[in-house]
Design an enzyme around this catalytic site. Sequence first.
Site, short mmCIF file in Angstrom:
data_model
loop_
_atom_site.label_atom_id
_atom_site.label_comp_id
_atom_site.label_asym_id
_atom_site.label_seq_id
_atom_site.Cartn_x
_atom_site.Cartn_y
_atom_site.Cartn_z
N LYS A 1 19.51 -8.13 18.13
CA LYS A 1 20.59 -7.33 17.54
C LYS A 1 21.47 -8.11 16.57
O LYS A 1 21.93 -7.54 15.57
CB LYS A 1 21.47 -6.74 18.65
CG LYS A 1 20.77 -5.68 19.50
CD LYS A 1 21.74 -5.14 20.53
CE LYS A 1 21.06 -4.12 21.42
NZ LYS A 1 21.99 -3.52 22.39
N ASP B 1 25.45 1.31 19.56
CA ASP B 1 25.58 0.99 20.98
C ASP B 1 26.92 1.43 21.55
O ASP B 1 26.99 2.11 22.58
CB ASP B 1 25.45 -0.53 21.20
CG ASP B 1 24.01 -0.98 21.39
OD1 ASP B 1 23.17 -0.15 21.80
OD2 ASP B 1 23.72 -2.15 21.13
N GLY C 1 27.63 -10.74 23.55
CA GLY C 1 26.48 -10.48 22.70
C GLY C 1 26.66 -9.20 21.90
O GLY C 1 27.76 -8.63 21.84
N THR D 1 30.35 -18.40 27.97
CA THR D 1 30.70 -19.22 26.81
C THR D 1 32.01 -18.71 26.23
O THR D 1 32.05 -17.66 25.59
CB THR D 1 29.59 -19.16 25.74
OG1 THR D 1 28.33 -19.47 26.34
CG2 THR D 1 29.86 -20.13 24.61
N GLY E 1 23.47 2.68 33.04
CA GLY E 1 23.19 2.32 31.66
C GLY E 1 22.48 3.40 30.88
O GLY E 1 22.63 3.50 29.66
#
Length: 277
Positions: free
Chosen positions: A87, A124, A150, A174, A260
């Site tokens: 993506k 999304d 992400g 992260t 989802g």
Amino acid sequence: MSIIEEPKIAEIPKVVEISGRTRVLGILAHPTEHVKAPPGINRIAMMRGKDAVMVPLNVAPADLDGFVASLRVLKSFDGAIVTVPHKQSIIRLCDEVSPQALAVGAANVVRREADGRLVGDQLDGIGFVEGLRGQGIEVRGRSVYLVGAGGAANAVAFALAEAGITKLTLANRTVDKIETLAAKLRTAYPAIDVAIGSVDPRGHDLVVNGTTLGMNVTDPLPLDASLLEPNMIVAEVIMEPEITPLLQAARDVGCRIHLGRHMLDHQLQLMANFLGL
């Protein structure tokens, strides 16, 4: 010896007939075994009377540049849904991307124009918010905890902000990635309280896993599930498995869970429109 009867014609599932005029669509991923979009897109194509078919395109990250270049000269190709892990990488390979995709830094759908140009967009986040609304969950005024940095998590963060949430806590393994996301959100939506969080989701109405953690049985949980509270709504962007370890843990606590697949259900029509079906 038993006799096996032939199925009646009416009982045989309808099969898409591929012809020399069939337009080709793809779902670009690596791996592709978990993808859920092709059956839905193919049903939409049949319902709309379009001679088109979507197929899986399993491309490793190291081969992405060369593969995308080949799509420019594939004249029967109209576009693709783009998913993990491509993506973000696909953005630099497009000739044009929407403002939403630029803001998010990821595209999840790419259309090939007649001249071979590739145009990317990001659906999304819109699909996620509409999926919540489709289940009677309005996000306006809510406090949200979101794990991930992400492409999907970025898209969901921007869509939630646009939909009117009041607070967004970002968490990720992260930290520098969520600091970048937080900075972009604070600039675009100064009225929202954007914070950097930990594995602790307490104090929020809606908890969202925007990572891929949960797709594999060996994955760790994306947050500390022991701190979930019964009044929370816990949502996933993962579609396979339908009930991830996080959703199971949330269900055990008494939380309302949100699957989802609801995101995909609401994206499919948008994606089909973008791809020209």
